[in-house]
Design a protein around this motif. Structure first.
Motif, PDB file in Angstrom:
ATOM      1  N   THR A 171       0.794  -1.329  -0.257  1.00 54.10           N
ATOM      2  CA  THR A 171       0.240   0.275  -0.197  1.00 54.10           C
ATOM      3  C   THR A 171       1.290   1.777  -0.301  1.00 54.10           C
ATOM      4  N   TYR A 172       1.045   2.038  -1.236  1.00 58.71           N
ATOM      5  CA  TYR A 172       1.859   2.903  -1.201  1.00 58.71           C
ATOM      6  C   TYR A 172       2.086   4.253  -2.023  1.00 58.71           C
ATOM      7  N   MET A 173       1.941   4.943  -1.960  1.00 60.57           N
ATOM      8  CA  MET A 173       2.199   6.495  -3.574  1.00 60.57           C
ATOM      9  C   MET A 173       3.621   6.082  -4.005  1.00 60.57           C
ATOM     10  N   GLN A 174       3.817   6.491  -5.363  1.00 58.19           N
ATOM     11  CA  GLN A 174       5.046   6.521  -5.950  1.00 58.19           C
ATOM     12  C   GLN A 174       4.933   7.175  -7.138  1.00 58.19           C
ATOM     13  N   CYS A 175       6.075   7.751  -7.385  1.00 64.28           N
ATOM     14  CA  CYS A 175       6.803   8.852  -8.942  1.00 64.28           C
ATOM     15  C   CYS A 175       7.651   7.983  -9.225  1.00 64.28           C
ATOM     16  N   GLN A 232       8.409  16.012 -16.235  1.00 69.27           N
ATOM     17  CA  GLN A 232       7.239  15.403 -15.331  1.00 69.27           C
ATOM     18  C   GLN A 232       7.156  14.476 -14.527  1.00 69.27           C
ATOM     19  N   PHE A 233       6.057  13.329 -14.170  1.00 69.42           N
ATOM     20  CA  PHE A 233       6.060  12.276 -13.465  1.00 69.42           C
ATOM     21  C   PHE A 233       5.448  11.524 -13.858  1.00 69.42           C
ATOM     22  N   GLU A 234       5.466  10.133 -13.728  1.00 64.76           N
ATOM     23  CA  GLU A 234       4.569   9.131 -13.567  1.00 64.76           C
ATOM     24  C   GLU A 234       4.045   8.796 -12.148  1.00 64.76           C
ATOM     25  N   LEU A 235       2.470   9.110 -11.936  1.00 64.12           N
ATOM     26  CA  LEU A 235       2.252   9.435 -10.323  1.00 64.12           C
ATOM     27  C   LEU A 235       1.354   7.617 -10.393  1.00 64.12           C
ATOM     28  N   GLU A 236       1.361   7.030  -9.525  1.00 61.40           N
ATOM     29  CA  GLU A 236       0.839   5.677  -9.353  1.00 61.40           C
ATOM     30  C   GLU A 236       0.511   5.433  -7.651  1.00 61.40           C
ATOM     31  N   TYR A 237      -0.269   4.321  -7.713  1.00 67.03           N
ATOM     32  CA  TYR A 237      -0.243   4.077  -6.186  1.00 67.03           C
ATOM     33  C   TYR A 237      -1.043   2.605  -6.581  1.00 67.03           C
ATOM     34  N   GLN A 238      -0.793   1.690  -5.259  1.00 67.92           N
ATOM     35  CA  GLN A 238      -1.019   0.719  -4.559  1.00 67.92           C
ATOM     36  C   GLN A 238      -2.434   0.446  -3.760  1.00 67.92           C
ATOM     37  N   ASP A 239      -2.819   0.099  -3.853  1.00 65.45           N
ATOM     38  CA  ASP A 239      -4.091  -0.509  -2.001  1.00 65.45           C
ATOM     39  C   ASP A 239      -3.944  -1.708  -2.026  1.00 65.45           C
ATOM     40  N   GLY A 240      -2.950  -2.358  -1.477  1.00 62.32           N
ATOM     41  CA  GLY A 240      -3.175  -3.462  -0.095  1.00 62.32           C
ATOM     42  C   GLY A 240      -2.723  -4.638  -1.793  1.00 62.32           C
ATOM     43  N   ASP A 241      -2.894  -4.769  -2.961  1.00 65.18           N
ATOM     44  CA  ASP A 241      -2.683  -6.090  -3.950  1.00 65.18           C
ATOM     45  C   ASP A 241      -1.896  -5.097  -5.263  1.00 65.18           C
ATOM     46  N   THR A 242      -1.689  -6.065  -5.774  1.00 63.58           N
ATOM     47  CA  THR A 242      -0.824  -5.514  -7.158  1.00 63.58           C
ATOM     48  C   THR A 242      -2.000  -5.882  -8.373  1.00 63.58           C
ATOM     49  N   ASP A 243      -3.617  -6.634  -7.783  1.00 59.59           N
ATOM     50  CA  ASP A 243      -4.799  -5.984  -8.677  1.00 59.59           C
ATOM     51  C   ASP A 243      -4.771  -4.695  -8.433  1.00 59.59           C
ATOM     52  N   HIS A 285      -3.859  -1.743  -8.193  1.00 64.41           N
ATOM     53  CA  HIS A 285      -2.412  -0.912  -8.362  1.00 64.41           C
ATOM     54  C   HIS A 285      -3.050   0.227  -9.996  1.00 64.41           C
ATOM     55  N   TYR A 286      -3.054   1.657  -9.704  1.00 67.50           N
ATOM     56  CA  TYR A 286      -3.479   2.885 -10.806  1.00 67.50           C
ATOM     57  C   TYR A 286      -2.627   3.716 -10.612  1.00 67.50           C
ATOM     58  N   GLN A 287      -2.485   4.440 -11.505  1.00 71.73           N
ATOM     59  CA  GLN A 287      -1.205   4.767 -12.943  1.00 71.73           C
ATOM     60  C   GLN A 287      -2.248   6.288 -12.974  1.00 71.73           C
ATOM     61  N   SER A 288      -1.829   7.961 -13.538  1.00 70.83           N
ATOM     62  CA  SER A 288      -2.343   8.571 -13.425  1.00 70.83           C
ATOM     63  C   SER A 288      -2.490   7.988 -14.487  1.00 70.83           C
ATOM     64  N   THR A 289      -3.569   9.209 -15.653  1.00 67.71           N
ATOM     65  CA  THR A 289      -3.423   8.730 -16.766  1.00 67.71           C
ATOM     66  C   THR A 289      -2.738   9.968 -17.828  1.00 67.71           C
ATOM     67  N   ARG A 290      -2.047  10.793 -16.806  1.00 74.00           N
ATOM     68  CA  ARG A 290      -1.145  11.634 -17.392  1.00 74.00           C
ATOM     69  C   ARG A 290       0.266  11.685 -17.186  1.00 74.00           C
ATOM     70  N   LEU A 291       1.334  12.455 -17.739  1.00 72.77           N
ATOM     71  CA  LEU A 291       2.305  13.043 -16.476  1.00 72.77           C
ATOM     72  C   LEU A 291       2.186  13.770 -15.896  1.00 72.77           C
ATOM     73  N   VAL A 292       2.749  14.354 -14.468  1.00 73.68           N
ATOM     74  CA  VAL A 292       2.445  14.908 -13.398  1.00 73.68           C
ATOM     75  C   VAL A 292       3.446  16.263 -13.247  1.00 73.68           C
ATOM     76  N   SER A 293       3.052  17.421 -12.708  1.00 73.27           N
ATOM     77  CA  SER A 293       3.970  18.167 -12.663  1.00 73.27           C
ATOM     78  C   SER A 293       4.671  17.713 -11.164  1.00 73.27           C
ATOM     79  N   ARG A 294       6.040  18.390 -10.616  1.00 71.65           N
ATOM     80  CA  ARG A 294       6.727  17.872  -9.778  1.00 71.65           C
ATOM     81  C   ARG A 294       6.323  18.739  -8.971  1.00 71.65           C
ATOM     82  N   ASP A 295       5.085  19.363  -8.855  1.00 71.96           N
ATOM     83  CA  ASP A 295       4.480  20.448  -7.339  1.00 71.96           C
ATOM     84  C   ASP A 295       2.755  19.686  -7.568  1.00 71.96           C
TER      85      ASP A 295
END
Length: 136
Positions: free
Chosen positions: A42-46, A52-63, A65-75
Protein backbone atom coordinates in the motif's frame (compact mmCIF):
# COMPACT_ATOMS: atom_id res chain seq x y z
CA UNK A 1 4.33 5.84 6.83
CA UNK A 2 7.79 5.83 5.28
CA UNK A 3 9.28 7.94 2.47
CA UNK A 4 12.21 6.63 0.42
CA UNK A 5 14.00 7.65 -2.76
CA UNK A 6 16.25 5.78 -5.14
CA UNK A 7 19.38 7.18 -3.47
CA UNK A 8 18.34 5.55 -0.24
CA UNK A 9 17.57 6.74 3.18
CA UNK A 10 14.14 6.61 4.69
CA UNK A 11 12.07 9.14 6.56
CA UNK A 12 9.46 7.79 8.95
CA UNK A 13 6.20 9.76 9.24
CA UNK A 14 7.36 12.38 6.72
CA UNK A 15 6.04 15.93 6.87
CA UNK A 16 4.97 17.88 3.79
CA UNK A 17 8.38 19.58 3.97
CA UNK A 18 10.14 16.19 3.93
CA UNK A 19 8.08 15.11 0.92
CA UNK A 20 8.81 18.34 -0.92
CA UNK A 21 12.56 18.03 -0.20
CA UNK A 22 12.69 14.46 -1.54
CA UNK A 23 10.56 15.18 -4.64
CA UNK A 24 12.63 18.29 -5.40
CA UNK A 25 15.79 16.14 -5.24
CA UNK A 26 14.57 13.72 -7.92
CA UNK A 27 16.24 13.86 -11.32
CA UNK A 28 16.29 11.80 -14.49
CA UNK A 29 19.74 10.30 -13.94
CA UNK A 30 20.62 9.09 -10.45
CA UNK A 31 17.62 9.67 -8.19
CA UNK A 32 14.66 8.85 -10.40
CA UNK A 33 11.90 7.69 -8.04
CA UNK A 34 10.34 8.05 -4.60
CA UNK A 35 7.97 5.81 -2.67
CA UNK A 36 5.64 6.73 0.16
CA UNK A 37 4.64 3.49 1.89
CA UNK A 38 1.72 3.14 4.31
CA UNK A 39 2.14 -0.60 4.75
CA UNK A 40 3.39 -3.45 2.59
CA UNK A 41 1.72 -3.31 -0.84
CA UNK A 42 0.00 0.00 0.00
CA UNK A 43 1.90 3.00 -1.31
CA UNK A 44 2.13 5.98 -3.65
CA UNK A 45 5.13 6.32 -5.92
CA UNK A 46 6.51 8.61 -8.57
CA UNK A 47 9.19 8.37 -11.24
CA UNK A 48 10.82 11.16 -13.22
CA UNK A 49 9.90 11.12 -16.91
CA UNK A 50 11.69 14.01 -18.60
CA UNK A 51 10.64 17.12 -16.69
CA UNK A 52 7.42 15.54 -15.44
CA UNK A 53 6.45 12.48 -13.39
CA UNK A 54 4.58 9.22 -13.60
CA UNK A 55 2.43 8.89 -10.50
CA UNK A 56 1.03 5.59 -9.25
CA UNK A 57 -0.54 4.09 -6.18
CA UNK A 58 -1.35 0.63 -4.98
CA UNK A 59 -4.01 -0.27 -2.43
CA UNK A 60 -2.96 -3.46 -0.66
CA UNK A 61 -2.78 -5.79 -3.65
CA UNK A 62 -1.19 -5.78 -7.09
CA UNK A 63 -4.69 -6.16 -8.56
CA UNK A 64 -5.43 -2.67 -7.17
CA UNK A 65 -2.60 -0.74 -8.79
CA UNK A 66 -3.37 2.56 -10.54
CA UNK A 67 -1.49 5.11 -12.61
CA UNK A 68 -2.33 8.71 -13.43
CA UNK A 69 -3.69 9.04 -16.97
CA UNK A 70 -1.16 11.77 -17.73
CA UNK A 71 2.28 12.85 -16.64
CA UNK A 72 2.09 15.25 -13.71
CA UNK A 73 4.17 18.19 -12.51
CA UNK A 74 6.58 18.15 -9.59
CA UNK A 75 4.14 20.36 -7.64
CA UNK A 76 1.29 17.91 -8.25
CA UNK A 77 3.46 15.05 -6.95
CA UNK A 78 4.29 17.00 -3.79
CA UNK A 79 0.61 17.85 -3.27
CA UNK A 80 -0.63 14.29 -3.88
CA UNK A 81 2.01 12.67 -1.68
CA UNK A 82 1.50 15.22 1.11
CA UNK A 83 -2.25 14.57 1.15
CA UNK A 84 -1.65 10.81 1.03
CA UNK A 85 0.75 11.04 3.98
CA UNK A 86 -1.83 12.97 6.02
CA UNK A 87 -4.52 10.40 5.27
CA UNK A 88 -6.51 13.01 3.32
CA UNK A 89 -8.30 11.26 0.44
CA UNK A 90 -8.37 14.47 -1.62
CA UNK A 91 -5.29 13.14 -3.49
CA UNK A 92 -7.64 10.76 -5.32
CA UNK A 93 -9.26 13.65 -7.20
CA UNK A 94 -6.10 15.60 -8.05
CA UNK A 95 -5.58 13.53 -11.20
CA UNK A 96 -7.54 10.97 -13.16
CA UNK A 97 -6.47 7.39 -12.43
CA UNK A 98 -6.51 4.26 -14.56
CA UNK A 99 -6.08 0.66 -13.48
CA UNK A 100 -2.64 -0.70 -14.31
CA UNK A 101 -2.58 -4.45 -14.98
CA UNK A 102 0.68 -5.64 -13.45
CA UNK A 103 0.09 -9.17 -14.71
CA UNK A 104 1.04 -7.91 -18.17
CA UNK A 105 4.34 -6.42 -17.00
CA UNK A 106 7.25 -7.83 -19.04
CA UNK A 107 9.41 -10.60 -17.68
CA UNK A 108 13.07 -9.85 -17.02
CA UNK A 109 14.06 -10.68 -20.60
CA UNK A 110 11.38 -8.37 -22.04
CA UNK A 111 12.28 -5.33 -19.93
CA UNK A 112 13.91 -3.50 -22.82
CA UNK A 113 10.59 -3.58 -24.70
CA UNK A 114 8.57 -2.08 -21.84
CA UNK A 115 7.08 1.37 -22.33
CA UNK A 116 7.69 2.14 -18.69
CA UNK A 117 5.60 2.80 -15.69
CA UNK A 118 7.32 3.06 -12.38
CA UNK A 119 5.71 -0.16 -11.20
CA UNK A 120 8.53 -2.48 -12.23
CA UNK A 121 11.29 -0.38 -10.74
CA UNK A 122 9.41 0.35 -7.57
CA UNK A 123 8.04 -3.16 -7.05
CA UNK A 124 11.61 -4.27 -6.33
CA UNK A 125 12.08 -1.38 -3.90
CA UNK A 126 8.80 -2.23 -2.15
CA UNK A 127 9.84 -5.84 -1.76
CA UNK A 128 13.13 -4.69 -0.22
CA UNK A 129 11.13 -2.42 2.10
CA UNK A 130 8.91 -5.32 3.13
CA UNK A 131 11.97 -7.38 3.94
CA UNK A 132 13.46 -4.53 5.99
CA UNK A 133 10.20 -4.19 7.97
CA UNK A 134 10.29 -7.92 8.68
CA UNK A 135 13.78 -7.56 10.16
CA UNK A 136 12.72 -4.77 12.54
Amino acid sequence: MQLESELGGATNNPSSADIERVVQSLDSEQNTFAILTRQPLTYMQCRVEGDQFELEYQDGDTDRHYQSTRLVSRDEVVQAMSLYAKGDDAWQTLVEWQHLDLSSEPTHGDAAQSSGGCAGVVLLAVMIGILSLAVI
